[in-house]
Design a protein around this motif. Structure first.
Motif, mmCIF file in Angstrom:
data_model
loop_
_atom_site.group_PDB
_atom_site.id
_atom_site.type_symbol
_atom_site.label_atom_id
_atom_site.label_comp_id
_atom_site.label_asym_id
_atom_site.label_seq_id
_atom_site.Cartn_x
_atom_site.Cartn_y
_atom_site.Cartn_z
ATOM 1 N N ALA A 1 0.843 -1.203 0.000
ATOM 2 C CA ALA A 1 0.000 0.000 0.000
ATOM 3 C C ALA A 1 0.876 1.250 0.000
ATOM 4 C CB ALA A 1 -0.911 0.005 1.213
ATOM 5 N N SER A 2 0.356 2.303 -0.621
ATOM 6 C CA SER A 2 1.112 3.550 -0.672
ATOM 7 C C SER A 2 0.394 4.697 0.031
ATOM 8 C CB SER A 2 1.385 3.932 -2.125
ATOM 9 O OG SER A 2 0.164 4.087 -2.818
ATOM 10 N N THR A 3 -0.892 4.516 0.332
ATOM 11 C CA THR A 3 -1.693 5.563 0.951
ATOM 12 C C THR A 3 -2.439 4.985 2.146
ATOM 13 O OG1 THR A 3 -2.029 6.589 -1.209
ATOM 14 C CG2 THR A 3 -3.530 7.252 0.521
ATOM 15 N N VAL A 4 -2.562 5.798 3.185
ATOM 16 C CA VAL A 4 -3.339 5.386 4.349
ATOM 17 C C VAL A 4 -4.353 6.480 4.678
ATOM 18 C CG1 VAL A 4 -1.633 6.287 5.995
ATOM 19 C CG2 VAL A 4 -3.260 4.566 6.747
ATOM 20 N N SER A 5 -5.575 6.057 4.960
ATOM 21 C CA SER A 5 -6.613 6.966 5.434
ATOM 22 C C SER A 5 -6.942 6.542 6.853
ATOM 23 C CB SER A 5 -7.861 6.865 4.559
ATOM 24 O OG SER A 5 -7.572 7.233 3.233
ATOM 25 N N VAL A 6 -6.975 7.496 7.781
ATOM 26 C CA VAL A 6 -7.176 7.173 9.188
ATOM 27 C C VAL A 6 -8.277 8.025 9.803
ATOM 28 C CG1 VAL A 6 -4.821 6.343 9.581
ATOM 29 C CG2 VAL A 6 -5.322 8.761 9.838
ATOM 30 N N ARG A 7 -8.863 7.492 10.855
ATOM 31 C CA ARG A 7 -9.852 8.235 11.631
ATOM 32 C C ARG A 7 -9.693 7.824 13.084
ATOM 33 N NH1 ARG A 7 -14.941 10.893 11.071
ATOM 34 N NH2 ARG A 7 -16.097 10.711 13.015
ATOM 35 N N ALA A 8 -9.560 8.807 13.962
ATOM 36 C CA ALA A 8 -9.487 8.548 15.394
ATOM 37 C C ALA A 8 -10.910 8.370 15.927
ATOM 38 C CB ALA A 8 -8.793 9.702 16.115
ATOM 39 N N ILE A 9 -11.175 7.219 16.537
ATOM 40 C CA ILE A 9 -12.472 6.950 17.161
ATOM 41 C C ILE A 9 -12.176 6.305 18.511
ATOM 42 C CG2 ILE A 9 -14.698 5.786 16.992
ATOM 43 C CD1 ILE A 9 -14.320 5.655 13.975
ATOM 44 N N ALA A 10 -12.397 7.037 19.583
ATOM 45 C CA ALA A 10 -12.048 6.561 20.917
ATOM 46 C C ALA A 10 -13.003 5.491 21.426
ATOM 47 C CB ALA A 10 -12.007 7.732 21.896
ATOM 48 N N ASP A 11 -14.294 5.620 21.139
ATOM 49 C CA ASP A 11 -15.292 4.672 21.642
ATOM 50 C C ASP A 11 -15.130 3.320 20.942
ATOM 51 O OD1 ASP A 11 -17.767 3.843 22.995
ATOM 52 O OD2 ASP A 11 -18.612 3.891 20.968
ATOM 53 N N PRO A 12 -14.836 2.244 21.693
ATOM 54 C CA PRO A 12 -14.599 0.938 21.071
ATOM 55 C C PRO A 12 -15.789 0.423 20.260
ATOM 56 C CG PRO A 12 -13.917 0.900 23.371
ATOM 57 C CD PRO A 12 -14.622 2.201 23.142
ATOM 58 N N HIS A 13 -17.006 0.634 20.742
ATOM 59 C CA HIS A 13 -18.183 0.159 20.016
ATOM 60 C C HIS A 13 -18.336 0.894 18.686
ATOM 61 C CE1 HIS A 13 -22.517 0.117 19.009
ATOM 62 N NE2 HIS A 13 -22.354 -1.167 19.260
ATOM 63 N N ALA A 14 -18.244 2.211 18.715
ATOM 64 C CA ALA A 14 -18.356 3.003 17.486
ATOM 65 C C ALA A 14 -17.238 2.653 16.510
ATOM 66 C CB ALA A 14 -18.337 4.489 17.808
ATOM 67 N N ARG A 15 -16.038 2.424 17.036
ATOM 68 C CA ARG A 15 -14.891 2.068 16.193
ATOM 69 C C ARG A 15 -15.154 0.738 15.487
ATOM 70 N NH1 ARG A 15 -10.892 2.733 19.729
ATOM 71 N NH2 ARG A 15 -11.058 0.653 20.580
ATOM 72 N N LEU A 16 -15.642 -0.253 16.218
ATOM 73 C CA LEU A 16 -15.875 -1.575 15.643
ATOM 74 C C LEU A 16 -17.005 -1.554 14.612
ATOM 75 C CD1 LEU A 16 -14.940 -4.492 15.735
ATOM 76 C CD2 LEU A 16 -16.610 -4.900 17.549
ATOM 77 N N VAL A 17 -18.086 -0.858 14.911
ATOM 78 C CA VAL A 17 -19.199 -0.791 13.966
ATOM 79 C C VAL A 17 -18.779 -0.061 12.686
ATOM 80 C CG1 VAL A 17 -21.542 0.099 13.596
ATOM 81 C CG2 VAL A 17 -20.961 -1.031 15.745
ATOM 82 N N THR A 18 -18.012 1.022 12.827
ATOM 83 C CA THR A 18 -17.520 1.747 11.652
ATOM 84 C C THR A 18 -16.560 0.873 10.851
ATOM 85 O OG1 THR A 18 -17.742 3.834 12.846
ATOM 86 C CG2 THR A 18 -16.367 3.851 10.870
ATOM 87 N N LEU A 19 -15.682 0.157 11.552
ATOM 88 C CA LEU A 19 -14.743 -0.749 10.909
ATOM 89 C C LEU A 19 -15.500 -1.797 10.089
ATOM 90 C CD1 LEU A 19 -11.804 -1.887 10.654
ATOM 91 C CD2 LEU A 19 -12.291 -3.183 12.728
ATOM 92 N N TRP A 20 -16.499 -2.416 10.694
ATOM 93 C CA TRP A 20 -17.273 -3.446 9.992
ATOM 94 C C TRP A 20 -18.039 -2.868 8.806
ATOM 95 C CZ3 TRP A 20 -19.645 -6.587 14.611
ATOM 96 C CH2 TRP A 20 -18.639 -7.387 15.163
ATOM 97 N N ASP A 21 -18.549 -1.654 8.959
ATOM 98 C CA ASP A 21 -19.292 -1.017 7.875
ATOM 99 C C ASP A 21 -18.382 -0.824 6.660
ATOM 100 O OD1 ASP A 21 -21.582 0.183 6.711
ATOM 101 O OD2 ASP A 21 -20.972 2.177 7.402
ATOM 102 N N LEU A 22 -17.168 -0.333 6.887
ATOM 103 C CA LEU A 22 -16.216 -0.119 5.788
ATOM 104 C C LEU A 22 -15.726 -1.445 5.206
ATOM 105 C CD1 LEU A 22 -14.202 2.885 7.255
ATOM 106 C CD2 LEU A 22 -15.818 2.935 5.335
ATOM 107 N N GLN A 23 -15.453 -2.438 6.070
ATOM 108 C CA GLN A 23 -15.007 -3.745 5.580
ATOM 109 C C GLN A 23 -16.081 -4.410 4.724
ATOM 110 O OE1 GLN A 23 -14.000 -5.845 9.196
ATOM 111 N NE2 GLN A 23 -11.857 -5.221 9.102
ATOM 112 N N ALA A 24 -17.321 -4.356 5.180
ATOM 113 C CA ALA A 24 -18.408 -4.990 4.437
ATOM 114 C C ALA A 24 -18.580 -4.354 3.062
ATOM 115 C CB ALA A 24 -19.709 -4.900 5.234
ATOM 116 N N GLN A 25 -18.428 -3.046 2.976
ATOM 117 C CA GLN A 25 -18.551 -2.365 1.686
ATOM 118 C C GLN A 25 -17.393 -2.724 0.754
ATOM 119 O OE1 GLN A 25 -20.955 -0.651 0.363
ATOM 120 N NE2 GLN A 25 -19.874 -0.042 -1.494
#
Length: 152
Positions: free
Chosen positions: A102-126
């Motif tokens: 990979a040559s590019t990274v996109s990041v987002r800081a999400i402190a809440d573990p639940h919100a982080r996991l749901v967002t992670l799954w949403d992006l992975q599923a897409q």
């Protein structure tokens, strides 16, 4: 080593109100605000805002998530960052990028573990049509960190 996050009933079923913004968490850290703002749509249809950097310019990252992309902006891996040490999270990103080219990274800081996991799954599923119980998934459904973490 893959971090396992205990899931609440809501997280297991990805239950949420349609109007609930699951990607809300900690505000973007000041070092992330220097990146190019990008948006990625998740499987839920929700748009998630991330800061994008050439891999070499990525700053230390607090707990959150990342998307590794090749030169054509196609995701090659999407993972979560759970360490309390931002420099350790950056090392995780760089290791995955080196293994996947990979040559590019996109990041987002999400402190809440639940919100982080749901967002992670949403992006992975897409991006890949499936999600991972681990912290990193690539297009083959395998975690480059363990090579045993198959997506289910």
């Amino acid at each position: 080593m893959t971090n396992v996050v205990p899931l609440s009933r809501a997280a297991r079923g990805l239950v949420r109100k349609p109007s609930q913004n699951v990607s809300e968490g900690a505000p973007q850290s000041s070092s992330l605000s220097t990146g190019k703002t990008t948006s990625r749509k998740g499987a839920s249809g929700q748009s998630h805002t991330l800061s994008s950097f050439p891999l070499i310019d990525c700053p230390d990252v607090e707990a959150g998530l990342f998307v590794l992309s090749g030169t054509d902006d196609t995701p090659v891996a999407i993972g979560g960052l759970t360490s309390l040490e931002p420099s350790e999270n950056l090392a995780t990103i760089r290791q995955g990028a080196a293994q996947l080219g990979a040559s590019t990274v996109s990041v987002r800081a999400i402190a809440d573990p639940h919100a982080r996991l749901v967002t992670l799954w949403d992006l992975q599923a897409q991006a890949f049509g499936r999600v991972s119980a681990g912290t990193l998934i690539n297009e083959t459904g395998t975690s480059p960190q363990t090579m045993r973490n198959d997506a289910r």
